[in-house]
Design an enzyme around this catalytic site. Sequence first.
Site, PDB file in Angstrom:
ATOM      1  N   GLU A 164      22.460 -28.651   6.641  1.00  0.00           N
ATOM      2  CA  GLU A 164      22.459 -27.181   6.489  1.00  0.00           C
ATOM      3  C   GLU A 164      23.686 -26.718   5.700  1.00  0.00           C
ATOM      4  O   GLU A 164      24.497 -25.929   6.183  1.00  0.00           O
ATOM      5  CB  GLU A 164      22.385 -26.504   7.865  1.00  0.00           C
ATOM      6  N   GLU A 174      13.867 -30.628  10.495  1.00  0.00           N
ATOM      7  CA  GLU A 174      14.119 -29.980  11.783  1.00  0.00           C
ATOM      8  C   GLU A 174      13.121 -28.852  11.952  1.00  0.00           C
ATOM      9  O   GLU A 174      12.914 -28.065  11.028  1.00  0.00           O
ATOM     10  CB  GLU A 174      15.521 -29.355  11.855  1.00  0.00           C
TER      11      GLU A 174
HETATM   12  C1  BG6 Z   1      20.236 -26.536  13.262  1.00  0.00           C
HETATM   13  C2  BG6 Z   1      21.211 -27.667  13.344  1.00  0.00           C
HETATM   14  O1  BG6 Z   1      20.935 -25.392  12.879  1.00  0.00           O
HETATM   15  O2  BG6 Z   1      19.615 -26.070  14.387  1.00  0.00           O
HETATM   16  C3  BG6 Z   1      21.141 -28.472  14.625  1.00  0.00           C
HETATM   17  O3  BG6 Z   1      21.133 -28.524  12.231  1.00  0.00           O
HETATM   18  C4  BG6 Z   1      20.895 -27.532  15.778  1.00  0.00           C
HETATM   19  O4  BG6 Z   1      22.326 -29.209  14.750  1.00  0.00           O
HETATM   20  C5  BG6 Z   1      19.566 -26.827  15.572  1.00  0.00           C
HETATM   21  O5  BG6 Z   1      20.954 -28.142  17.033  1.00  0.00           O
HETATM   22  C6  BG6 Z   1      19.160 -25.880  16.681  1.00  0.00           C
HETATM   23  O6  BG6 Z   1      20.191 -24.994  16.993  1.00  0.00           O
HETATM   24  P1  BG6 Z   1      20.704 -24.872  18.485  1.00  0.00           P
HETATM   25  O7  BG6 Z   1      21.858 -23.968  18.443  1.00  0.00           O
HETATM   26  O8  BG6 Z   1      19.564 -24.333  19.269  1.00  0.00           O
HETATM   27  O9  BG6 Z   1      21.077 -26.246  18.915  1.00  0.00           O
END
Ligand code: BG6
Length: 467
Positions: free
Chosen positions: A173, A362
């Site tokens: 990111e 993701e």
């Molecule tokens: C992304 C990141 O922003 O979102 C991850 O690359 C992160 O590291 C994921 O865990 C979800 O965000 P969060 O704050 O719910 O863990």
Amino acid sequence: MSSKFPDHFLWGGAVAANQVEGAYQTDGKGLSTSDLQPQGIFGAITPRVDGDSGIKDVAIDFYHRYPQDIALFAEMGFKCLRTSIAWTRIFPQGDEEAPNEAGLAFYDRLFDEMARYGIQPLVTLSHYEMPYGLVKQYGGWGNRKTIGFFEHYARTVFERYKHKVQHWLTFNEINMSLHAPFTGVGLAEDSSKSEIYQAIHHQLVASARAVKACHEIVPGGKIGNMLLGGILYPLSSKPEDVLETQRQNRDWLFFGDVQARGGYPAYMRRYFRENGIQVEITAEDQQALRETIDFISFSYYMSGCVTTDEAQNNTARTNILNMVPNPHLASSEWGWQIDPVGLRYLLNVLYDRYQKPLFIVENGLGAKDLVEADGSINDDYRINYLNDHLVQVAEAIDDGVEVMGYTSWGPIDLVSASKAEMSKRYGFIYVDRDDAGNGSLERRRKKSFYWYRDVIQSNGNSLKDKA
Ligand code: BG6
């Protein structure tokens, strides 16, 4: 639904070293910026005192329990697992000449374990962490020297794992530095725009150098970037809103433009000029940036809106990027708006723009789970979220978008990045640990575990048009 997913589609899951491994000082690991954020990205930056442990220090103890976890991923049929290498396991302070052998050996064991099950690694070089030594001694990415330290680290791991890892990503990111400068580029949160963009520039050059090194060292290796795909819609059809939406989307697409097209886009010059932003870009930097990525990867959790209307701009904003909420969408328990169609739209936007293969690395739903008296966890909400997003991925594939794979975020519960919570769970596998760090760390299959296994086994045929 009949399958639109290509053969060899890379189904799997994604984790990050600092959110799963724990063992934060084991086998010579140095302190990372993530170790100084025990409350997560949006918590205070805390000088470490030994014994004063945050939840990430043990996380889910993946460092020691990975064989069991990989076996569970294999049971679901994973073709691919995205993880990151903790830079501080390899170069504890960041500026050493010789790598830490114990750190390198850990990832050998991990990749070998994955290979036993035919699971391909997809490896991020830097996922929201860098050696704190580089921040303290050099000022993080604000210093040009960090480019060289990163390149040395990248070349070291490419050499070591060139026969074990084919797919690589540079910075997780990378556009997040605009919102969280310490996490992204090791700068103080109150840094000026010029300082942040200078650090980002150094990171973009480092990313391009890593691309070149990967192409030189890893036979047949492919390397991508990684964007936070926070796609924005105009809140109204007012032309000013549409224009402002385009401008704000360019705030993050800029990173992809540099990494995929090999140079700064013209619109950035005006943005820098009108905002008094000074960035030193040398001829050598420009040359380095010409080395472009092989594919685009991105995370997708939500979309958001843009408006020029001051009154509407003041509405409560709850998600990670502070986007204006969309009146047509529901939200998760954490206020992230759920928009499966947005994923199809985003895939098309990125493919139209870059004509490079895309990898969704993701996507997922952070939610509280309840363990029933009989030990079962019936996470239908997660199944519905993932089903609806994957149906839209299939639609995008049908639109002609080239999609390499899909790794859902957090296939096993892990520590959340934004607030370091365990209760915000993403997994198909439950981990017995709470926000205070209590629990046995025992693993347990959720209902979604069996659902995802069926999706992979049927190559998407088991998805339902409407969950
Ligand atoms: C992304 C990141 O922003 O979102 C991850 O690359 C992160 O590291 C994921 O865990 C979800 O965000 P969060 O704050 O719910 O863990």
